[in-house]
Write an enzyme that holds these catalytic residues in place. Structure first.
Site, mmCIF file in Angstrom:
data_model
loop_
_atom_site.group_PDB
_atom_site.id
_atom_site.type_symbol
_atom_site.label_atom_id
_atom_site.label_comp_id
_atom_site.label_asym_id
_atom_site.label_seq_id
_atom_site.Cartn_x
_atom_site.Cartn_y
_atom_site.Cartn_z
ATOM 1 N N TRP A 149 12.115 60.105 -13.868
ATOM 2 C CA TRP A 149 11.069 59.086 -13.773
ATOM 3 C C TRP A 149 11.559 57.687 -14.137
ATOM 4 O O TRP A 149 10.897 56.704 -13.808
ATOM 5 C CB TRP A 149 9.904 59.436 -14.701
ATOM 6 C CG TRP A 149 10.309 59.691 -16.138
ATOM 7 C CD1 TRP A 149 10.515 60.911 -16.721
ATOM 8 C CD2 TRP A 149 10.588 58.718 -17.148
ATOM 9 N NE1 TRP A 149 10.904 60.761 -18.032
ATOM 10 C CE2 TRP A 149 10.947 59.420 -18.322
ATOM 11 C CE3 TRP A 149 10.555 57.322 -17.186
ATOM 12 C CZ2 TRP A 149 11.286 58.767 -19.514
ATOM 13 C CZ3 TRP A 149 10.893 56.672 -18.369
ATOM 14 C CH2 TRP A 149 11.251 57.396 -19.506
ATOM 15 N N SER A 176 7.055 64.319 -12.017
ATOM 16 C CA SER A 176 5.591 64.261 -11.926
ATOM 17 C C SER A 176 5.029 63.011 -12.586
ATOM 18 O O SER A 176 3.853 62.693 -12.414
ATOM 19 C CB SER A 176 4.975 65.512 -12.567
ATOM 20 O OG SER A 176 5.323 66.667 -11.839
ATOM 21 N N GLU A 248 23.501 65.033 -14.349
ATOM 22 C CA GLU A 248 23.603 63.763 -15.065
ATOM 23 C C GLU A 248 22.553 63.823 -16.159
ATOM 24 O O GLU A 248 21.348 63.735 -15.906
ATOM 25 C CB GLU A 248 23.364 62.582 -14.121
ATOM 26 C CG GLU A 248 23.903 61.275 -14.678
ATOM 27 C CD GLU A 248 22.796 60.329 -15.076
ATOM 28 O OE1 GLU A 248 22.552 60.231 -16.305
ATOM 29 O OE2 GLU A 248 22.201 59.694 -14.210
ATOM 30 N N LEU A 249 23.027 64.025 -17.397
ATOM 31 C CA LEU A 249 22.135 64.392 -18.494
ATOM 32 C C LEU A 249 22.008 63.270 -19.523
ATOM 33 O O LEU A 249 22.184 62.104 -19.207
ATOM 34 C CB LEU A 249 22.639 65.696 -19.122
ATOM 35 C CG LEU A 249 22.875 66.850 -18.129
ATOM 36 C CD1 LEU A 249 23.452 68.053 -18.834
ATOM 37 C CD2 LEU A 249 21.579 67.211 -17.406
ATOM 38 N N CYS A 282 19.525 56.090 -19.215
ATOM 39 C CA CYS A 282 20.472 57.081 -19.722
ATOM 40 C C CYS A 282 21.795 56.451 -20.140
ATOM 41 O O CYS A 282 22.419 56.905 -21.103
ATOM 42 C CB CYS A 282 20.706 58.174 -18.685
ATOM 43 S SG CYS A 282 21.287 57.557 -17.094
#
Length: 479
Positions: A149, A176, A248-249, A282
């Protein structure tokens, strides 16, 4: 309420559902629209459509596929203002950032359109006079693409464009929290000459959709951007079919400021990066490590710039920092700041929520000093507008603090000493290093991390290769 995006795309058709998911504006709490709560049957239909269309799409020329992608990019730029308004309203980020993100979408799409024409193979020297060895690259197949998101437009482009350019077909599952802008961007892809079934988008229950994608053997690759915890779960699911996966964390990006740095330049870059997208990035800076000899000078420069940031509803003119995405995000920031102050940290500016709307998701841009790297605020990914400042004495100490994290996505440092630049670039354990600047996400470079920040890359020819398989061909000539 706007229902223009209350549909999915499956096999080239707009699909609606009897059940829906409500979407609200994080700045105001206002209901702004609904999107379908897709059924498992619909997800399977999307997979089958992608599987059927793969043989045709993968056999088109790279130039043909590039033309489709170019049409998509042109469509997005034609509606850049309109799409930016949707994104700002739905995600909360300032309009200027949203407008720029739509431009980034077009850049990623166009770059991959061109790079897709350069998928080259190899000729390898044989082991005998009658042998001929070659290697070709072929598309993986059907790909499930799960997007987050925080950059709901750019992440669609960064995943869909290389997949399509490589010859793959796709099913996209957007967050969502921000499905409307994903559907709006997808509408513009459907408004090209793309074949039915090549690109599909489904919204709804995240667990059901991901489980369906993972359990179906016709889906040969998953690309996911999101939390490390979910990424680990998806890795386990991928193992059941040895399904290819790229992740991709989470990140915990440090920035390190050395005494020989240009402090004004460093402060500008740090504040721009740290508070972009309200700190919800991130590869955004998590902690600011400053040498003890310059701690007062650089801290004052950062504070001065932070105090000038305008916080407000993203669609209002001049706003630079918007709301956090939801209440859980605000609660996390509050808890980390409270824990830090209880353990001896000092709030220099900010440190509390702002009553900009009754919805309560605005948090004041914050700078905290006297932070120890063992505190939760330095160990956890804040994902909010808070800059913790940590001091260090030596370069090795700073590198040790930075490398102590289990994450390894991005790190930044500021120095004008060439020896220091090489030492830190090579010793910092991160997939991406920014030197005297914080801009990392560009179409031509490989974006991604190491350690618990994931595997695989997006961007550059490396990102395109993530959607390709190698095939080795050994031919024996007959006399």
């Amino acid at each position: 309420m706007d229902d223009n995006y209350n549909h999915n795309w499956i096999n080239g058709n707009k699909i609606t559902s009897n059940e829906s998911i409500s979407v609200t504006n994080p700045a105001t709490g206002e209901l702004i629209g609904e999107v379908p709560k897709t059924s498992e049957s619909d997800v399977n239909d999307a997979i089958q459509a992608a599987y059927r269309s793969f043989k045709i799409w993968s056999n088109y020329t790279a130039e043909y596929r590039a033309n489709i992608l170019e049409q998509w990019a042109k469509n997005l730029l034609t509606k850049q203002d309109y799409l930016a308004q949707i994104m700002s309203e739905e995600q909360g980020k300032p309009y200027a950032e949203a407008y720029g993100e739509i431009g980034v979408c077009a850049k990623f799409i166009r770059w991959n359109a061109e790079e897709g024409k350069r998928i080259y193979g190899e000729i390898i020297p044989p082991s005998s006079t009658q042998q001929r060895i070659s290697v070709i690259k072929q598309p993986v197949g059907v790909c499930g693409l799960i997007t987050p998101w925080n950059f709901p437009g750019a992440m669609i482009a960064r995943k869909v464009a290389p997949a399509l350019a490589a010859g793959c077909t796709v099913i996209v599952k957007p967050s969502s929290e921000t499905p409307r802008i994903a559907i709006a961007i997808f509408d513009e892809l459907m408004n090209t000459d793309i074949d039915n079934g090549v690109a599909n988008i489904v919204t709804g229950n995240s667990s059901m959709i991901s489980n369906t994608l993972f359990s179906n053997p016709n889906v040969r690759k998953i690309s996911f951007t999101g939390s490390t915890a979910i990424g680990k779960t998806l890795m386990k699911q991928a193992a059941d079919q040895v399904k290819r996966i790229s992740l991709e964390l989470g990140g915990n990006a440090p920035t390190i400021v050395l005494p020989d740095a240009n402090l004004d330049s460093a402060a500008d870059a740090i504040v721009e990066n740290k508070f972009e997208n309200t700190g919800q990035m991130c590869n955004g800076i998590n902690t600011v490590l400053v040498h003890e000899d310059i701690k007062d000078a650089i801290t004052e420069k950062i504070i001065t710039r932070v105090q000038q940031l305008k916080v407000g509803i993203g669609t209002d003119e001049g706003v630079q920092v918007g709301p956090l995405i939801n209440k859980s995000a605000v609660d996390k920031v509050e808890q980390l700041v409270e824990d830090a102050t209880k353990n001896g940290a000092t709030i220099k500016v900010g440190g509390h929520k702002l009553p900009i709307s009754s919805h309560g998701l605005f948090y004041q841009p914050t700078v905290i000093t006297n932070v120890q790297h063992t505190m939760a605020i330095a160990q956890d990914e804040i994902f909010g507008p808070v800059a913790p400042i940590i001091t260090f004495k030596t370069i090795d100490e700073a590198i040790g603090i930075a490398n102590s994290s289990q994450f390894g996505l991005a790190a930044y440092f500021f120095s004008n000493n060439i020896n220091t630049i090489y030492k830190m670039s090579e010793e910092l354990e991160f997939g991406m290093i920014g030197v005297n600047g914080t801009q990392l996400s560009v179409p031509q470079a490989p974006f991604g991390g190491i350690k618990e920040s994931g595997m695989g890359r997006e961007g550059g020819h490396h990102g395109l290769e993530g959607f390709l398989e190698l095939k080795y061909i050994s031919l024996s000539l007959q006399e």
